[in-house]
Design a protein around this motif. Structure first.
Motif, PDB file in Angstrom:
ATOM      1  N   SER A 140      43.757  10.735  64.615  1.00 52.69           N
ATOM      2  CA  SER A 140      42.640  10.652  63.667  1.00 52.69           C
ATOM      3  C   SER A 140      41.319  10.523  64.416  1.00 52.69           C
ATOM      4  CB  SER A 140      42.834   9.469  62.714  1.00 52.69           C
ATOM      5  OG  SER A 140      42.697   8.245  63.414  1.00 52.69           O
ATOM      6  N   PRO A 168      51.900   7.777  57.433  1.00 55.40           N
ATOM      7  CA  PRO A 168      52.237   6.598  58.237  1.00 55.40           C
ATOM      8  C   PRO A 168      53.685   6.139  58.054  1.00 55.40           C
ATOM      9  CG  PRO A 168      50.195   6.272  56.996  1.00 55.40           C
ATOM     10  CD  PRO A 168      50.820   7.525  56.479  1.00 55.40           C
ATOM     11  N   GLU A 209      47.296   7.594  64.093  1.00 55.48           N
ATOM     12  CA  GLU A 209      46.077   6.828  64.371  1.00 55.48           C
ATOM     13  C   GLU A 209      45.334   7.410  65.571  1.00 55.48           C
ATOM     14  OE1 GLU A 209      47.959   2.718  62.514  1.00 55.48           O
ATOM     15  OE2 GLU A 209      47.660   2.841  64.681  1.00 55.48           O
ATOM     16  N   SER A 215      53.320   5.008  63.840  1.00 58.56           N
ATOM     17  CA  SER A 215      51.998   5.102  63.221  1.00 58.56           C
ATOM     18  C   SER A 215      50.856   5.219  64.231  1.00 58.56           C
ATOM     19  CB  SER A 215      51.760   3.920  62.282  1.00 58.56           C
ATOM     20  OG  SER A 215      52.612   4.052  61.148  1.00 58.56           O
ATOM     21  N   GLU A 216      51.094   4.801  65.488  1.00 58.16           N
ATOM     22  CA  GLU A 216      50.030   4.987  66.495  1.00 58.16           C
ATOM     23  C   GLU A 216      49.732   6.467  66.700  1.00 58.16           C
ATOM     24  OE1 GLU A 216      52.842   3.293  67.185  1.00 58.16           O
ATOM     25  OE2 GLU A 216      52.303   1.251  67.781  1.00 58.16           O
TER      26      GLU A 216
END
Ligand SMILES: Cc1ncc(C[n+]2csc(CCOP(=O)(O)OP(=O)(O)O)c2C)c(N)n1
Ligand code: SF4
Ligand code: SF4
Ligand code: SF4
Ligand SMILES: [Mg+2]
Lengths: 355, 251, 78
Positions: free
Chosen positions: A40, A28, A37, A33-34
């Protein structure tokens, strides 16, 4: 297909999945960071692997391993994290493996700021790691293009067996824009007979390696790489030239500042009748030197104005392309600040010696 | 008189000469891995990850596919391979500088994730390849080229005990420290390596075998004296034995 | 039980690890020979004493020793 509204980071992640991404490894960091995310949740839905690594160093070395195993693989980060990845990028280039690296740039140096910037141009195009190697670097100027370039990055990486980087500024990552997904299916994986997938007792062992102890062998390897890079340079330059056909001012800008330059051009046209055009390299390596030289050497061009979110990095390449032919000036801000179109217009007028 | 071949170079090793110094036990450890992979019929489905260190050329020695990692990063590279090819057997071969200094984060987190790989950790108490500098495993008082008067506890602390440390991590399925300084040790080491690969096959989790190994060249000893030095000096600091075995806990 | 060993002498590094592990003490360094690598290679003196225990083969870091042992009359397989 209908247009959908997407946030840049998520759109780039989705584009990677559509390009056949199999393994993503990341760590991250704002403002990207999106991306981990998104992966994931959605990469496993498509049969892929998402893994949050213990560091950017580990993440890029996981990419190194997965790339050697022959799958489409990538990592993403932002500036300080990309610095940590340089070791692995050098090994991946030296071992001639394909992978994609996405840098959603923020301001530096050091911890810098989380606001958008373009301070990693040198790092991306001059090689942040050790040795004579190159990375294909593609710079999108809007979210749609970012998704298109993601697919291209995977294709070029596979074609030339080398890392390809998407160099996006934080603005691309954070903004929402319409995206039209192309109507093409996810590509079938190409054959990679060099990959380490187990010999099955049917062939000699494959070795993924960048070590050549004998200087002659290392020199031969470097020559081979250099030949490849020349081929890429000859075939894979990409750029866009938009604006007036006979501009007085030629703006040179990559990524989102090219949009600021166009806005400045409108101001100049409307208020002063000054005609402008924007030359936007899409491939930062290989750099479209010849095309920029031609654009600069249109008779109408009186001055070149380079616009960047840094203190003048691509400026070096503009000077190389210019070959001393026209005056060049620079306007830019580093550290997360953005010049306004008005400021850019003023700089352009100054370049013409006007108030 | 009819005779059977009872010992020969393993089919898991290429027919090339090793570059190791005379009597260096890296060579013994290589054979044990190769023998185990052949005996378990895994060699054609294995990808090995070579370190930076004296074993850097391991990629030329094993007949399985090989991937050369950056210094200390072998567990991350192995993770990438294993996650891409979960059905394959993946191992790393790493020295004590590689694993216990520059690559500490990578090995700890591979263990934490229970990464289904096997690490062969070769502890020879120094940086062999670069000329005998201090490693995190260097014994107190041991003379190395960057601590020529001997490692001082005050200045550098005490040697790191990798097996003990990693045994605290739940993701680790099997951790054993063995030694190849005599015949019994070699046989025990092979058993341990075999168990580790079998557990990897079963998907049990992360497995690591620490092998105490000699570096006659940098220790300044003959190969046989080096074996004795290992026994007398290393084993008291790095006791042999199983440090973690989740199959035992099941019982 | 009889055995036999063969050394790939040109790859021997003369490290002597095989010498003390031989239970019948028949391995020695042949100083009259220098191999292509510049080492005096290991060899055996009285092959007829070899019991084929394979200790030498197992410890040789360079895997240059092949060991044979007389075929035993095997007990019926279980
Ligand atoms: C990033 C990096 N730092 C340093 C080195 C130099 N280097 C090569 S091998 C080595 C130490 C190896 O020691 P160890 O892991 O104990 O292996 P050994 O040679 O003892 O088997 C070092 C520091 C390197 N190759 N790369
Ligand atoms: S330097 Fe030491 S560890 Fe390296 S090959 Fe020589 S004896 Fe072995
Ligand atoms: S096989 Fe055993 S007895 Fe024969 S030479 Fe080797 S060590 Fe000695
Ligand atoms: S152990 Fe191997 S290399 Fe060493 S002396 Fe004996 S045969 Fe030669
Ligand atoms: Mg070492």
């Amino acid at each position: 297909m209908a247009k959908e509204l997407w946030k840049g980071n998520e759109a780039m992640a989705e584009a990677a999945i559509r390009a056949g991404l199999k393994c993503y490894f990341g760590y991250p960091i704002t403002p990207q960071s999106e991306i981990p995310e998104y992966f994931s949740l959605h990469l496993p839905e498509h049969g892929g692997v998402f893994l949050q690594a213990e560091s950017e160093i580990a993440a890029i070395n996981m990419v190194y391993g997965a790339a050697g195993s022959g799958v489409r693989t990538m990592t993403s980060s932002s500036s300080p994290g990309i610095s940590l990845k340089q070791e692995g990028i050098s090994y991946i280039a030296g071992s001639e493996l394909p992978c994609v690296i996405l840098n959603v740039m923020r301001g530096g140096p050091g911890l810098g700021t989380i606001q958008p910037a373009q301070g990693d141009y040198f790092q991306a195009t001059r090689g942040g790691g050790n040795g004579d190697y190159r990375v294909i670097v593609l710079a999108p100027a809007n979210v749609q293009e970012a998704t298109d370039l993601m697919r291209l990055a995977f294709d070029l990486a596979d074609k030339y067996r080398m890392p390809a980087m998407i160099l996006a500024d934080g603005m691309i990552g954070q903004m929402m824009e319409p995206v039209e997904w192309p109507d093409e299916p996810t590509p079938e994986p190409i054959a990679k007979p060099w990959a380490t997938t187990g010999t099955k007792g049917e062939r000699r062992h494959n070795i993924i390696n960048s070590l050549f102890m004998e200087p002659e062998a290392c020199a031969r390897h470097n020559e081979k790489l250099d030949q490849k890079y020349r081929t890429v340079a000859a075939n894979e330059t990409r750029f866009e030239l938009i604006g007036d056909e006979e501009p007085e001012i030629l703006f040179a800008a990559f990524g989102t500042p090219s949009r600021l330059a166009r806005a400045a051009g409108k101001i100049l046209e409307e208020e002063d009748g000054i005609k402008t055009a924007v030359f936007r390299p899409i491939s930062l390596w290989p750099y479209p030197y010849d095309a920029l030289y031609d654009a600069i050497n249109q008779e109408s061009v009186k001055a070149v104005v380079t616009v960047e979110l840094n203190t003048g990095q691509m400026l070096d390449d503009v000077k190389i392309a210019n070959q001393g032919s026209k005056p060049i000036s620079f306007i830019g801000k580093a550290g997360g600040m953005i010049p306004t179109p008005r400021e850019i217009a003023v700089a352009a007028k100054e370049a013409l010696g006007r108030k | 008189m009819e005779m059977d071949v009872v010992y020969q170079k393993s089919a898991g090793l290429e027919d090339v000469e090793f570059h190791y110094c005379p009597g260096c036990t890296h060579g013994i450890i290589h054979k044990l891995i190769a023998e185990v992979l052949v005996e378990l019929d895994l060699i054609g489905d294995t990808i090995g990850v070579a370190p930076v260190g004296c074993a850097v050329f391991a990629y030329d020695y094993f007949t399985c596919d090989m991937h050369e990692a950056a210094h200390g990063r072998a567990p991350a590279v192995a993770t990438g391979i294993k996650r891409a090819l979960p059905d394959k057997t993946v191992f790393t071969y790493q020295g004590d500088g590689d694993l216990a200094a520059i690559g500490t984060a990578e090995i700890v987190h591979a263990a934490m994730r229970g990464e289904k790989i096997t690490t062969i950790f070769v502890n020879n108490t120094n940086y062999g390849m670069t000329g005998g500098q201090m490693a995190p495993t260097t014994l107190i008082g041991q003379k190395v080229t960057t601590a020529p008067l001997g490692r001082s506890k005050e200045h550098y602390g005490s040697p790191i005990k990798v097996s003990e440390m990693l045994a605290t991590i739940e993701g680790a399925a099997y951790i054993e420290r063995v030694s190849v300084h005599n015949m019994a040790g070699i046989i025990r080491a092979k058993k341990a390596i075999k168990k580790a690969f079998q557990l990897q096959q079963e998907g049990a989790g992360f497995t690591l075998i620490e092998v105490l190994s000699t570096c006659p060249t940098n220790w300044g000893l003959t190969p046989n004296d080096a074996l004795n030095w290992l026994q007398d000096n290393m084993i008291p600091v790095f006791p042999l034995g199983v440090y973690r075995d989740i199959t035992a806990e099941d019982k | 039980m009889k055995g036999k060993v063969e050394f790939r002498s040109d790859w021997c590094k003369g490290c002597e690890l095989c010498i003390p592990v031989c239970p019948v003490d028949i391995i020695f360094i042949d100083e009259s020979v220098t191999n292509s690598k510049g080492y005096h290679p290991a060899t055996v003196s009285e092959m007829e004493k070899c019991i084929g225990c394979a200790n030498c083969g197992r410890i040789c870091p360079d895997s240059i020793i092949t060991v044979w042992r007389e075929k035993r009359v095997k007990k019926a397989e279980k």
